[in-house]
Write a protein that holds these residues in place. Structure first.
Motif, PDB file in Angstrom:
ATOM      1  N   LYS A  46       0.843  -1.201   0.000  1.00 20.10           N
ATOM      2  CA  LYS A  46       0.000   0.000   0.000  1.00 20.10           C
ATOM      3  C   LYS A  46       0.876   1.249   0.000  1.00 20.10           C
ATOM      4  CE  LYS A  46      -3.978  -2.082   2.315  1.00 20.10           C
ATOM      5  NZ  LYS A  46      -4.916  -1.993   3.466  1.00 20.10           N
ATOM      6  N   ALA A  47       0.349   2.316  -0.514  1.00 25.67           N
ATOM      7  CA  ALA A  47       1.096   3.570  -0.577  1.00 25.67           C
ATOM      8  C   ALA A  47       1.546   3.988   0.817  1.00 25.67           C
ATOM      9  CB  ALA A  47       0.233   4.665  -1.195  1.00 25.67           C
ATOM     10  N   ASP A  98       6.743   1.051  -1.115  1.00 30.06           N
ATOM     11  CA  ASP A  98       6.186   1.624  -2.340  1.00 30.06           C
ATOM     12  C   ASP A  98       7.226   2.259  -3.247  1.00 30.06           C
ATOM     13  OD1 ASP A  98       6.777   3.852  -0.857  1.00 30.06           O
ATOM     14  OD2 ASP A  98       4.725   4.620  -0.752  1.00 30.06           O
ATOM     15  N   ILE A 130       2.197  -2.428  -6.446  1.00 28.32           N
ATOM     16  CA  ILE A 130       2.291  -1.209  -5.640  1.00 28.32           C
ATOM     17  C   ILE A 130       0.976  -0.442  -5.787  1.00 28.32           C
ATOM     18  CG2 ILE A 130       3.575   0.885  -5.157  1.00 28.32           C
ATOM     19  CD1 ILE A 130       5.223  -1.643  -4.765  1.00 28.32           C
ATOM     20  N   GLU A 131       0.255  -0.295  -4.681  1.00 27.00           N
ATOM     21  CA  GLU A 131      -0.992   0.464  -4.727  1.00 27.00           C
ATOM     22  C   GLU A 131      -0.674   1.950  -4.621  1.00 27.00           C
ATOM     23  OE1 GLU A 131      -3.588  -0.918  -1.696  1.00 27.00           O
ATOM     24  OE2 GLU A 131      -4.137  -2.743  -2.782  1.00 27.00           O
ATOM     25  N   LYS A 132      -1.109   2.690  -5.586  1.00 27.97           N
ATOM     26  CA  LYS A 132      -0.842   4.122  -5.589  1.00 27.97           C
ATOM     27  C   LYS A 132      -1.744   4.845  -4.590  1.00 27.97           C
ATOM     28  CE  LYS A 132       0.755   4.428 -10.375  1.00 27.97           C
ATOM     29  NZ  LYS A 132       0.550   5.081 -11.689  1.00 27.97           N
ATOM     30  N   GLY A 133      -1.180   5.822  -3.913  1.00 30.36           N
ATOM     31  CA  GLY A 133      -1.966   6.638  -3.003  1.00 30.36           C
ATOM     32  C   GLY A 133      -2.713   7.711  -3.773  1.00 30.36           C
ATOM     33  N   LYS A 134      -3.563   8.419  -3.085  1.00 29.13           N
ATOM     34  CA  LYS A 134      -4.291   9.493  -3.729  1.00 29.13           C
ATOM     35  C   LYS A 134      -3.349  10.660  -4.024  1.00 29.13           C
ATOM     36  CE  LYS A 134      -8.815   8.479  -1.714  1.00 29.13           C
ATOM     37  NZ  LYS A 134      -9.959   9.049  -0.958  1.00 29.13           N
ATOM     38  N   ALA A 135      -3.601  11.312  -5.119  1.00 27.81           N
ATOM     39  CA  ALA A 135      -2.775  12.451  -5.506  1.00 27.81           C
ATOM     40  C   ALA A 135      -3.126  13.676  -4.661  1.00 27.81           C
ATOM     41  CB  ALA A 135      -2.969  12.759  -6.987  1.00 27.81           C
ATOM     42  N   ASP A 165       0.848  16.619 -10.171  1.00 28.23           N
ATOM     43  CA  ASP A 165       1.213  15.549 -11.095  1.00 28.23           C
ATOM     44  C   ASP A 165       2.552  15.914 -11.720  1.00 28.23           C
ATOM     45  OD1 ASP A 165       1.249  13.351 -12.723  1.00 28.23           O
ATOM     46  OD2 ASP A 165      -0.212  14.126 -14.161  1.00 28.23           O
ATOM     47  N   GLU A 223      -9.243   8.939  -6.423  1.00 27.24           N
ATOM     48  CA  GLU A 223      -7.874   9.153  -6.875  1.00 27.24           C
ATOM     49  C   GLU A 223      -7.234  10.424  -6.333  1.00 27.24           C
ATOM     50  OE1 GLU A 223      -8.060   9.080 -11.104  1.00 27.24           O
ATOM     51  OE2 GLU A 223      -8.413   6.911 -11.217  1.00 27.24           O
TER      52      GLU A 223
END
Length: 242
Positions: A46-47, A98, A130-135, A165, A223
């Motif tokens: 997880k992130a 991550d 790899i789980e991306k976290g929220k931006a 981003d 997201e």
């Protein structure tokens, strides 16, 4: 007769030697090593977190030492190998975070005898997700205008919703809410909302009631993280008027 007897004896001796050689060959041990289990697989990280994967390796009894290494495959193969922790019975653990490469990885077990010679090797594959976290987002340039207004007149709000981003960029099509807190009050009250347009810009309005503070709030989505703007104060004269 003696020649015949000698021939028979020679044949018997030769046969015994062949038999003996075959028996010795049957008892020759082949050194083996095998990666029996990788858990969990895939390794999901997880992130901002870490996940430990465990590797179980089996080796024949003549093996004195087993080592394990893991590295990403494909375009990330040039990256250095992960640090491996060893425990008893040829069990190993590797911690992923991550910052590690996502995708296919290989684990390689190498077995050594008592003389320190590598005598066996095994390779197995596993995957890392790899789980991306929220931006991260922000509300910039939020204003409530004019800074002084008569009761019943309009207060205009504007600002910009942006996402990080690799640089701040506008976010289009998201709803931003405006909240108001009157002087002397501790609570916030919703007064208006708007959807962001090109470049993340938004604008809306409400009628003046009494002096107080305004802020814009974005609640986020699957997201994007939520964000809150800076507060902006407006002085209202003669109280609220509908």
């Amino acid at each position: 007769m003696k020649k015949i007897a000698v021939g028979i004896i020679s044949a018997l001796v030769g046969g015994a030697m062949l038999l003996s050689g075959g028996t010795a060959s049957a008892h020759t041990r082949t050194s083996t090593v095998e990666i029996r289990d990788i858990s969990p697989n895939p390794v999901v990280v997880k992130a901002g977190g870490e996940t430990t994967a465990y590797f179980k390796v089996d080796a024949s009894s003549d093996i004195d030492k087993v080592t394990l290494k893991a590295q990403p495959e494909g375009e990330y193969r040039a990256l250095r190998e992960k640090s491996v922790n060893a425990s008893e019975s040829w069990r190993f653990s590797i911690t992923f975070n991550d910052g590690d490469a996502a995708g296919k990885w290989s684990a390689i077990a190498e077995a050594y005898n008592k003389d320190g010679k590598k005598v066996a090797e095994d390779k197995a594959y596993f995957s890392v997700d790899i789980e991306k976290g929220k931006a991260e987002t922000r509300i910039s340039r939020f204003t409530a205008d004019p800074y002084k207004v008569r009761k019943g007149k309009s207060i205009y709000f504007s600002g910009r919703l942006q996402v990080d981003d690799e640089g701040w960029e506008g976010v289009r099509g998201e709803r931003v809410n405006v909240y108001y807190r009157a002087n002397g009050s501790s609570g916030w009250k919703w007064v208006a909302s708007a959807k962001t347009k090109w470049g993340g810009k938004f604008s809306t309005k409400t009628r003046a009631w009494r002096s107080g503070t305004f802020k814009a709030v974005y609640n986020g989505n699957d997201e994007l993280d939520g964000a809150t703007s800076r507060a902006d104060y407006v002085r209202v004269t003669r109280g609220w008027h509908h």
